[in-house]
Design an enzyme around this catalytic site. Structure first.
Site, PDB file in Angstrom:
ATOM      1  N   ARG A 163     -14.533  12.987   8.538  1.00 36.87           N
ATOM      2  CA  ARG A 163     -13.218  13.593   8.801  1.00 36.87           C
ATOM      3  C   ARG A 163     -12.884  14.655   7.748  1.00 36.87           C
ATOM      4  O   ARG A 163     -12.323  15.699   8.055  1.00 36.87           O
ATOM      5  CB  ARG A 163     -12.120  12.508   8.787  1.00 36.87           C
ATOM      6  CG  ARG A 163     -12.143  11.616  10.014  1.00 36.87           C
ATOM      7  CD  ARG A 163     -11.257  10.400   9.797  1.00 36.87           C
ATOM      8  NE  ARG A 163      -9.887  10.752   9.504  1.00 36.87           N
ATOM      9  CZ  ARG A 163      -9.052   9.978   8.807  1.00 36.87           C
ATOM     10  NH1 ARG A 163      -9.450   8.819   8.338  1.00 36.87           N
ATOM     11  NH2 ARG A 163      -7.821  10.371   8.590  1.00 36.87           N
TER      12      ARG A 163
ATOM     13  N   SER B 205      -7.850   3.800   9.265  1.00 41.83           N
ATOM     14  CA  SER B 205      -8.479   3.883   7.952  1.00 41.83           C
ATOM     15  C   SER B 205      -7.730   2.996   6.942  1.00 41.83           C
ATOM     16  O   SER B 205      -8.336   2.171   6.247  1.00 41.83           O
ATOM     17  CB  SER B 205      -8.466   5.352   7.501  1.00 41.83           C
ATOM     18  OG  SER B 205      -8.822   5.481   6.164  1.00 41.83           O
TER      19      SER B 205
ATOM     20  N   HIS C 106       0.854  -1.183   0.000  1.00 39.42           N
ATOM     21  CA  HIS C 106       0.000   0.000   0.000  1.00 39.42           C
ATOM     22  C   HIS C 106       0.894   1.239   0.000  1.00 39.42           C
ATOM     23  O   HIS C 106       1.868   1.307   0.746  1.00 39.42           O
ATOM     24  CB  HIS C 106      -0.895   0.020   1.250  1.00 39.42           C
ATOM     25  CG  HIS C 106      -1.718   1.279   1.351  1.00 39.42           C
ATOM     26  ND1 HIS C 106      -2.873   1.464   0.630  1.00 39.42           N
ATOM     27  CD2 HIS C 106      -1.525   2.418   2.057  1.00 39.42           C
ATOM     28  CE1 HIS C 106      -3.367   2.655   0.895  1.00 39.42           C
ATOM     29  NE2 HIS C 106      -2.559   3.256   1.762  1.00 39.42           N
TER      30      HIS C 106
ATOM     31  N   ASP D 209     -15.145   2.829   7.605  1.00 35.96           N
ATOM     32  CA  ASP D 209     -14.125   3.789   7.176  1.00 35.96           C
ATOM     33  C   ASP D 209     -14.714   4.821   6.213  1.00 35.96           C
ATOM     34  O   ASP D 209     -14.413   6.002   6.314  1.00 35.96           O
ATOM     35  CB  ASP D 209     -12.947   3.076   6.513  1.00 35.96           C
ATOM     36  CG  ASP D 209     -11.953   4.088   5.953  1.00 35.96           C
ATOM     37  OD1 ASP D 209     -11.460   4.897   6.754  1.00 35.96           O
ATOM     38  OD2 ASP D 209     -11.715   4.113   4.742  1.00 35.96           O
TER      39      ASP D 209
ATOM     40  N   LYS E 135      -8.829  -1.347   5.809  1.00 33.87           N
ATOM     41  CA  LYS E 135      -9.090  -1.741   4.420  1.00 33.87           C
ATOM     42  C   LYS E 135      -8.092  -2.802   3.959  1.00 33.87           C
ATOM     43  O   LYS E 135      -8.455  -3.739   3.259  1.00 33.87           O
ATOM     44  CB  LYS E 135      -9.025  -0.516   3.504  1.00 33.87           C
ATOM     45  CG  LYS E 135     -10.234   0.405   3.697  1.00 33.87           C
ATOM     46  CD  LYS E 135     -10.133   1.685   2.900  1.00 33.87           C
ATOM     47  CE  LYS E 135      -9.085   2.615   3.427  1.00 33.87           C
ATOM     48  NZ  LYS E 135      -9.144   3.988   3.005  1.00 33.87           N
TER      49      LYS E 135
HETATM   50  N1  URA Z   1      -5.698   7.276   3.092  1.00 36.25           N
HETATM   51  C1  URA Z   1      -6.678   6.538   3.669  1.00 36.25           C
HETATM   52  O1  URA Z   1      -7.091   5.501   3.157  1.00 36.25           O
HETATM   53  N2  URA Z   1      -7.194   7.006   4.830  1.00 36.25           N
HETATM   54  C2  URA Z   1      -6.776   8.124   5.433  1.00 36.25           C
HETATM   55  O2  URA Z   1      -7.279   8.459   6.486  1.00 36.25           O
HETATM   56  C3  URA Z   1      -5.773   8.881   4.811  1.00 36.25           C
HETATM   57  C4  URA Z   1      -5.238   8.422   3.636  1.00 36.25           C
END
Ligand code: URA
Length: 450
Positions: free
Chosen positions: A179, A194, A93, A172, A198
């Site tokens: 947010r 977050s 990621h 999320d 995922k």
């Molecule tokens: N990328 C994400 O997936 N979540 C965040 O909070 C910030 C960047």
């Protein structure tokens, strides 16, 4: 700490949760789960959730709270299970950057070297690009696979490219949307939960994180990138996963191409052994860490050798061609690039004087590419897969007055003056040779806590 069973759902006093965090106290596991479950189901209104998010933003969360928040968000949706496939499942990621097309190269390279890569990606927003947008510039390619199809493609090709859907960590989506409008995005525990909720939903054994720092990155300062990397790695370990993070430079775009089809071409060239130096270096290191975490190599040196052999033997390219074909894309477009979307116009940005390239400001170049139509200002905008830019010089290169630094590919001429202006301002030229920053600044490595 290995995840325990989720605490039972019962009504808690929401103002009391907010008060506790406001006063700097730790939330219990039951409180964290209660908040996530009741906010996701609509029982907690946005105004109370916003207050709690702001309290978390200001007061922070410790390692245990962050791991619990991650788990609660992960459990709000589907968790993929590939246990029927014997090989290790490893993903990568990136926190996002400009010209970052590494996923298209390292997923097939790692698969060619023996690990499975179930890669679920997102789309680009603002100055940063997204893997799905790049892949979708290949005619016919679709990342929208059912779980059965995703499993089948993964088993057959060793990798599969899927889209993050509503099914994964729905908490999320809801929390991130709040947010975004309450100035609570830039919080290390909230970003950690977050991202990790995922990624852990992919059912992986190991994860390599590319945490970018520099002007084109989400975390512009190295100290913030370091703190985020440490938090991501320790949260992965708390969930029994093997996680490594590389902190890498994003002061200039990665590689030369910025824009969707243009980045596919550069990725394919890299898979064919003809990639630009910085892109090759990063792909080699990220893949090596994936192979180490997936136990397909016992040292970084042997993992690097496996990456080299996957590229030189052509196996990494074959893997990419096979996954493209399996997901509906036209593999002939990976040989004949004229089958990819083509821009109508080309403009060159040339150097105003003799010297050395000392700056190619990544954020500004990403914004210029977005203005050309390659990226989205808003998440519902339509992108143009053909447009973007290709740098013919990178930081440190010698340049003469009148020599081409950047080629701009466009369709909509009305966007050209603003884009050219931004690109010119993003380029700085020094009279003397410049010292290059290393691309890989630091590594944060961890093993599971149990
Ligand atoms: N990328 C994400 O997936 N979540 C965040 O909070 C910030 C960047």
């Amino acid at each position: 700490m290995v995840p325990q069973s989720a605490p039972s759902h019962r009504i808690m006093d929401t103002p009391e949760l907010i008060r506790k965090k406001r006063d700097g106290l730790e939330l219990t596991r039951a409180e964290v789960f209660n908040f996530v479950e009741r906010f996701t189901s609509g029982e907690i209104p946005d105004y109370q959730a916003s207050a709690l998010l702001m309290a978390i933003f200001i007061r922070g969360m410790d390692r245990r709270e962050t791991a619990d928040l991650t788990e609660a968000m992960l459990r709000s949706g589907r968790v993929l299970d590939f246990s029927a496939l014997p090989q290790s499942k490893v993903d990568k990621h990136s926190t996002g950057g400009v010209g970052d097309k590494t996923s298209l190269i390292i997923a097939p390279a790692a698969a060619a070297a023996g690990v499975l890569v179930p890669m679920i990606s997102g789309r680009g927003l603002g100055h940063t690009g997204g893997t799905l947008d790049k892949l979708e510039s290949i005619p016919g390619f679709s990342p929208r696979l059912s779980f059965q199809d995703f499993h089948r493609v993964l088993a057959k090709c060793g990798l599969a490219f899927g889209a993050a859907t509503e099914e994964f960590a729905p908490a999320d989506r809801k929390i991130y949307a709040l947010r975004d409008v309450t100035a609570t995005v830039e919080s290390i525990p909230l970003i950690t939960a977050s991202i990790m909720s995922k990624k852990l939903a992919e059912g992986i054994d190991g994860l390599v994180l590319d945490v970018k720092t520099g002007t084109g990155a989400f975390m512009q300062k190295a100290e913030n990138a370091r703190a985020l990397a440490a938090s991501l790695v320790s949260t992965g370990a708390a969930h029994g996963k093997r996680v490594h993070a590389l902190i890498t430079d994003m002061t200039q775009p990665l590689g030369n191409a910025v824009g969707n089809a243009l980045e596919v071409i550069e990725s394919v060239e890299t898979l064919k052994g003809r990639g630009p130096r910085d892109l090759v270096e990063l792909c080699r290191e990220l893949t090596a860490h994936m192979l180490l975490l997936g136990k397909a190599a016992d040292s970084l040196d042997s993992a690097r050798a496996k990456y080299d052999s996957a590229i030189t033997s052509g196996r990494a390219f074959e893997k990419f061609a096979s996954v493209v074909a399996e997901q509906g894309g036209n593999p002939r477009s990976l040989e004949d690039y004229s089958l990819l979307p083509q821009a109508k116009h080309e403009d060159a940005v040339v150097s105003s004087r003799d010297g050395f390239i000392s700056g190619l400001e990544a954020r500004a170049l990403g914004m210029a590419s977005m203005i050309l139509g390659a990226g989205r200002e808003r998440s519902d905008a339509i992108i143009d897969p053909a447009v973007g830019l290709v740098l013919e010089k990178k930081i440190g290169d010698k340049v003469q007055a009148g020599e081409r630094v950047c080629i701009v590919y466009s369709n909509d001429r009305s966007r050209i003056p603003q884009a050219l202006d931004m690109i010119r301002q993003a380029i700085t030229i020094a009279p003397k040779p410049v010292t290059l920053l290393p691309l890989i600044l630091e590594r944060v490595l961890n093993a599971p806590a149990s």
